[in-house]
Design an enzyme around this catalytic site. Structure first.
Site, PDB file in Angstrom:
ATOM      1  N   SER A   9     -14.938  25.487 -16.769  1.00  0.00           N
ATOM      2  CA  SER A   9     -14.988  23.914 -16.704  1.00  0.00           C
ATOM      3  C   SER A   9     -14.012  23.426 -15.501  1.00  0.00           C
ATOM      4  O   SER A   9     -12.875  23.867 -15.723  1.00  0.00           O
ATOM      5  CB  SER A   9     -14.759  23.124 -17.701  1.00  0.00           C
ATOM      6  N   HIS A  34     -19.275  24.207 -14.751  1.00  0.00           N
ATOM      7  CA  HIS A  34     -19.358  22.979 -15.532  1.00  0.00           C
ATOM      8  C   HIS A  34     -18.455  21.884 -14.889  1.00  0.00           C
ATOM      9  O   HIS A  34     -17.278  22.026 -14.602  1.00  0.00           O
ATOM     10  CB  HIS A  34     -18.876  23.406 -17.039  1.00  0.00           C
ATOM     11  N   ASP A  36     -17.102  17.945 -15.548  1.00  0.00           N
ATOM     12  CA  ASP A  36     -16.987  16.807 -16.596  1.00  0.00           C
ATOM     13  C   ASP A  36     -16.805  15.631 -15.651  1.00  0.00           C
ATOM     14  O   ASP A  36     -15.831  15.479 -15.042  1.00  0.00           O
ATOM     15  CB  ASP A  36     -15.847  17.254 -17.240  1.00  0.00           C
ATOM     16  N   MET A  38     -16.386  11.573 -16.454  1.00  0.00           N
ATOM     17  CA  MET A  38     -15.764  10.538 -17.242  1.00  0.00           C
ATOM     18  C   MET A  38     -15.554   9.222 -16.703  1.00  0.00           C
ATOM     19  O   MET A  38     -15.181   9.205 -15.578  1.00  0.00           O
ATOM     20  CB  MET A  38     -14.249  11.027 -18.021  1.00  0.00           C
ATOM     21  N   HIS A  68     -21.908  17.480 -16.755  1.00  0.00           N
ATOM     22  CA  HIS A  68     -21.765  16.720 -17.988  1.00  0.00           C
ATOM     23  C   HIS A  68     -21.329  15.220 -17.955  1.00  0.00           C
ATOM     24  O   HIS A  68     -20.018  15.085 -17.574  1.00  0.00           O
ATOM     25  CB  HIS A  68     -20.839  17.574 -19.001  1.00  0.00           C
ATOM     26  N   MET A  70     -20.312  12.043 -19.146  1.00  0.00           N
ATOM     27  CA  MET A  70     -19.530  11.429 -20.141  1.00  0.00           C
ATOM     28  C   MET A  70     -19.355   9.935 -20.090  1.00  0.00           C
ATOM     29  O   MET A  70     -18.365   9.258 -19.579  1.00  0.00           O
ATOM     30  CB  MET A  70     -18.417  11.989 -20.445  1.00  0.00           C
ATOM     31  N   MET A 139     -20.531  19.414 -28.569  1.00  0.00           N
ATOM     32  CA  MET A 139     -19.141  19.243 -28.131  1.00  0.00           C
ATOM     33  C   MET A 139     -18.371  19.809 -29.658  1.00  0.00           C
ATOM     34  O   MET A 139     -18.510  19.257 -30.558  1.00  0.00           O
ATOM     35  CB  MET A 139     -18.700  17.760 -28.172  1.00  0.00           C
ATOM     36  N   GLY A 144     -13.272  13.999 -23.808  1.00  0.00           N
ATOM     37  CA  GLY A 144     -12.306  13.350 -22.805  1.00  0.00           C
ATOM     38  C   GLY A 144     -11.177  14.137 -22.176  1.00  0.00           C
ATOM     39  O   GLY A 144     -10.860  13.750 -21.292  1.00  0.00           O
ATOM     40  N   PHE A 145     -10.830  15.182 -22.977  1.00  0.00           N
ATOM     41  CA  PHE A 145      -9.657  15.899 -22.401  1.00  0.00           C
ATOM     42  C   PHE A 145      -9.869  17.370 -22.624  1.00  0.00           C
ATOM     43  O   PHE A 145     -10.394  17.861 -23.732  1.00  0.00           O
ATOM     44  CB  PHE A 145      -8.350  15.449 -23.118  1.00  0.00           C
ATOM     45  N   ASP A 177     -18.831  23.273 -25.948  1.00  0.00           N
ATOM     46  CA  ASP A 177     -17.827  22.794 -24.978  1.00  0.00           C
ATOM     47  C   ASP A 177     -16.728  22.155 -25.808  1.00  0.00           C
ATOM     48  O   ASP A 177     -16.806  21.208 -26.529  1.00  0.00           O
ATOM     49  CB  ASP A 177     -18.590  21.701 -24.226  1.00  0.00           C
ATOM     50  N   GLY A 178     -15.538  22.731 -25.453  1.00  0.00           N
ATOM     51  CA  GLY A 178     -14.195  22.232 -26.098  1.00  0.00           C
ATOM     52  C   GLY A 178     -13.479  23.108 -26.895  1.00  0.00           C
ATOM     53  O   GLY A 178     -13.991  23.415 -27.837  1.00  0.00           O
ATOM     54  N   GLY A 179     -12.297  23.694 -26.264  1.00  0.00           N
ATOM     55  CA  GLY A 179     -11.385  24.683 -26.949  1.00  0.00           C
ATOM     56  C   GLY A 179     -12.164  25.999 -27.086  1.00  0.00           C
ATOM     57  O   GLY A 179     -11.664  26.864 -28.151  1.00  0.00           O
TER      58      GLY A 179
HETATM   59  C1  DX5 Z   1     -13.813  17.755 -22.541  1.00  0.00           C
HETATM   60  C2  DX5 Z   1     -14.782  18.203 -21.740  1.00  0.00           C
HETATM   61  C3  DX5 Z   1     -14.881  19.782 -21.443  1.00  0.00           C
HETATM   62  C4  DX5 Z   1     -13.428  20.316 -21.031  1.00  0.00           C
HETATM   63  C5  DX5 Z   1     -13.331  21.624 -21.990  1.00  0.00           C
HETATM   64  O1  DX5 Z   1     -14.154  16.491 -22.738  1.00  0.00           O
HETATM   65  O2  DX5 Z   1     -16.221  18.040 -21.835  1.00  0.00           O
HETATM   66  O3  DX5 Z   1     -15.732  20.401 -20.727  1.00  0.00           O
HETATM   67  O4  DX5 Z   1     -13.290  20.688 -19.785  1.00  0.00           O
HETATM   68  O5  DX5 Z   1     -11.864  22.184 -21.638  1.00  0.00           O
HETATM   69  P1  DX5 Z   1     -11.238  23.028 -22.726  1.00  0.00           P
HETATM   70  O6  DX5 Z   1     -12.166  24.159 -22.569  1.00  0.00           O
HETATM   71  O7  DX5 Z   1      -9.807  23.291 -22.144  1.00  0.00           O
HETATM   72  O8  DX5 Z   1     -11.339  22.525 -24.127  1.00  0.00           O
HETATM   73 ZN    ZN Z   2     -17.890  19.225 -20.814  1.00  0.00          ZN
END
Ligand code: DX5
Ligand code: ZN
Length: 219
Positions: A9, A34, A36, A38, A68, A70, A139, A144-145, A177-179
């Protein structure tokens, strides 16, 4: 199950030099990136828009742009992102708009189409769209972050979607996606995911080549 893929990402890349961060991914032989997007409304944060994708293309990126959105009104923006160089455009199920029509429009623009579920959204919410998508994105954090902790409670949702894919003979990718990191990635894979977004864990990894090799070995 489709071949496992890592999708670094760019959110976790160097925002003063996104082209260099994208180029690094390409140099490692990773085909996907990827992106993102927003809007400060659907999620409480802002990132970049179609002009950034176009600029990355102008800078020579040949990566598969996994985009992606959002956004509260994604249907208003699919065309600019397709024209800017997106290969796949994913839209969230949560806001109210014509989901099926927007997925069809994404495909008509020559892109692959994805549908995204927030952590609190059950798999049932997208069941009626599963024959119209190329990717389902689950997700594993509230969007968002970057840098948030993976939610293991999403594993049953992955298993449910993977079971439907098997039973119905679908071929879409199942993305998380996420963590995501090397500790939880095998659990996601075992639950049926084949496409792994990694922001913080990938860009901060001292061994990015090893990270990519670990995903390749899942095949
Ligand atoms: C979060 C995004 C993710 C983000 C993941 O809202 O959709 O794609 O970049 O970042 P990590 O891998 O650090 O959780
Ligand atoms: Zn994403």
């Amino acid at each position: 199950m489709p071949t496992p893929l890592l999708a670094p990402s760019l959110l976790a890349g160097d925002h003063a030099n996104l082209a260099a961060s994208a180029a690094r991914v390409g140099q490692l032989g990773i085909p996907w990136l990827h992106l993102d997007i927003m809007d400060g409304h659907f999620v409480p944060n802002l990132t970049f828009g179609p002009e950034t994708l176009a600029a990355l293309r102008r800078a020579g990126s040949k990566l598969f742009f996994d985009t992606h959105l959002m956004l509260s009104e994604p249907h208003r923006y699919v065309e600019p992102f397709a024209k800017a160089g997106a290969n796949l455009i994913s839209i969230h199920i949560e806001p109210a708009y014509d989901h099926a029509g927007t997925l069809a429009r994404i495909r008509a623009l020559g892109c692959q189409a994805g549908i995204v579920l927030n952590p609190d959204t059950p798999a049932d919410a997208v069941a009626h769209l599963l024959d119209q998508v190329d990717l389902v994105l689950v997700m594993t954090v509230q969007p968002g972050f970057g840098g948030q902790a993976f939610r293991p409670g999403m594993l049953p949702k992955l298993r449910q979607l993977a079971a439907w894919r098997r039973e119905r003979g679908h071929t879409w990718r199942l993305e998380v996606d996420g963590g995501i990191d090397l500790a939880n990635l095998p659990d996601c894979h075992a639950a049926g995911a084949d496409t792994f977004v990694a922001g913080t864990s990938f860009f901060r990894s001292p061994d990015q080549a090893g990270f990519a090799a670990t995903v390749a070995r899942l095949a």
